[in-house]
Design a protein around this motif. Structure first.
Motif, short mmCIF file in Angstrom:
data_model
loop_
_atom_site.label_atom_id
_atom_site.label_comp_id
_atom_site.label_asym_id
_atom_site.label_seq_id
_atom_site.Cartn_x
_atom_site.Cartn_y
_atom_site.Cartn_z
N VAL A 25 -10.18 -2.79 8.74
CA VAL A 25 -9.03 -2.11 8.16
C VAL A 25 -9.47 -1.35 6.91
CG1 VAL A 25 -6.79 -2.39 7.04
CG2 VAL A 25 -7.37 -3.79 9.02
N LYS A 26 -9.12 -0.08 6.85
CA LYS A 26 -9.36 0.72 5.66
C LYS A 26 -8.03 0.99 4.98
CE LYS A 26 -13.47 3.24 7.28
NZ LYS A 26 -14.03 4.60 7.57
N SER A 27 -7.96 0.67 3.70
CA SER A 27 -6.75 0.91 2.93
C SER A 27 -7.15 1.35 1.52
CB SER A 27 -5.89 -0.36 2.84
OG SER A 27 -4.74 -0.14 2.07
N SER B 231 0.76 1.26 10.59
CA SER B 231 -0.69 1.45 10.52
C SER B 231 -1.14 2.42 11.60
CB SER B 231 -1.43 0.12 10.70
OG SER B 231 -1.01 -0.84 9.75
N PRO C 115 0.83 -1.21 0.00
CA PRO C 115 0.00 0.00 0.00
C PRO C 115 0.87 1.26 0.00
CG PRO C 115 -0.71 -1.57 1.69
CD PRO C 115 0.60 -2.06 1.18
N LYS D 141 -0.51 4.64 4.84
CA LYS D 141 -0.76 3.90 6.07
C LYS D 141 -2.20 3.39 6.10
CE LYS D 141 2.55 5.63 9.48
NZ LYS D 141 2.68 6.21 10.82
N SER D 142 -2.38 2.21 6.67
CA SER D 142 -3.71 1.64 6.80
C SER D 142 -4.37 2.16 8.07
CB SER D 142 -3.64 0.12 6.83
OG SER D 142 -3.02 -0.39 5.67
N GLU D 143 -5.69 2.36 8.01
CA GLU D 143 -6.45 2.74 9.18
C GLU D 143 -7.03 1.48 9.81
OE1 GLU D 143 -9.35 5.72 8.25
OE2 GLU D 143 -8.00 6.75 6.86
#
Length: 284
Positions: A208-210, A190, A163, A166-168
């Motif tokens: 997880v939001k990406s 993250s 990605p 950063k992932s939420e």
């Protein structure tokens, strides 16, 4: 640094025949080609190298009569390894049949992997064939060919498209306070947030939001682990710890159990849990 390290390994091995090891030479080539790869481009040089590894392995076997007859496999597993699994299974079959099955399947699988690696749309299939092929081989023989097994697993990271942001990560707020610092320390790349989990049929324990994707539960955890460097470091350290503390059958038993646990967990199979979803958000 990769170019210097790779070149040093290659020159060292080429200068001394007694020191030459295939698994070390593969490492040298991987470092050199990684250094020659542009950061914003796909690592095609490494794709081709990995394809050549399996094409070379298959070609070496195809032109050897002992591989077609199963004699090489039989001598290796009986005289060299004294492999009990092979001895038990082959005793139930006609003479040399099991050896031929292992020999022919090895050549076919290696040649298939070499071809599939050249096509980007087939990379996922090729990666899983590589993982399962070496996992079954290690499980059956208790032999890792130096650190070839680790080399291949590490090189397979080139097939991950990491990605860009950063992932939420959203975790149920009811998670014990003791675990929160550990979660933040482990998933450094993250952004961790805690929220109240809705109590309904669509409840989840991890989200997880990406980018434009939202993943839940097992799918979310798989995504986090795949793109967390600490996960691969943990596997390496745990493997070394097992080697340091145990040896022989106990060591192999623990390593094989851990290996198959990871394989079954990461297999792209939906086990039918309603809480495991994947949602693609609209661009708006």
């Amino acid at each position: 640094m990769s170019i210097i390290l790779g070149s040093t390994l290659i020159v060292m091995l080429m200068a001394s025949k007694p020191m030459f090891r295939n698994h070390l030479f593969i490492c040298g080539c991987a470092f050199l080609l990684a250094g020659l790869t542009q950061k914003k481009e796909l690592p095609w040089l490494l794709y081709v190298q990995l394809s050549l590894v399996y094409f070379g392995a298959a070609t070496n076997k195809i032109f050897e009569p002992d591989w077609w007859s199963g004699q090489f496999m039989h001598n290796w597993l009986v005289n060299s390894q004294e492999n009990q699994f092979y001895l038990s299974v082959s005793a139930l079959m006609p003479e040399m049949l099991f050896a031929k099955i292992l020999s022919w399947s090895s050549m076919l699988i290696e040649f298939s992997i070499a071809i599939l690696l050249l096509f980007r749309k087939k990379h996922l299939l090729a990666v899983w064939m590589i993982i399962l092929f070496h996992a079954i081989l290690y499980t059956m023989t208790l032999f890792r060919f130096g650190h070839f097994f680790e080399d291949i697993v590490i090189i397979l990271l080139i097939f991950l498209i990491w990605p860009k942001f950063k992932s939420e990560v959203y975790i149920n707020r009811n998670v014990h306070l003791f675990y929160r610092p550990l979660v933040r320390l482990y998933f450094l790349n993250s952004d961790i947030e805690y929220e109240h989990n809705q109590v309904n049929t669509d409840s989840y324990w991890l989200k997880v939001k990406s980018g434009n994707r939202v993943l839940f539960d097992r799918s979310a955890l798989i995504f986090l682990l795949k793109f967390t460097p600490n996960f691969y470091l943990s596997l390496f350290l745990f493997d070394q710890l097992i080697r340091f503390v145990f040896n022989g059958t106990i060591m192999h038993g623990i390593q094989i159990s851990l290996m198959w646990f990871c394989i079954l967990f990461f297999l792209p199979i939906n086990f039918g849990r309603k809480s495991t979803k994947k949602i693609v958000l609209d661009a708006s």
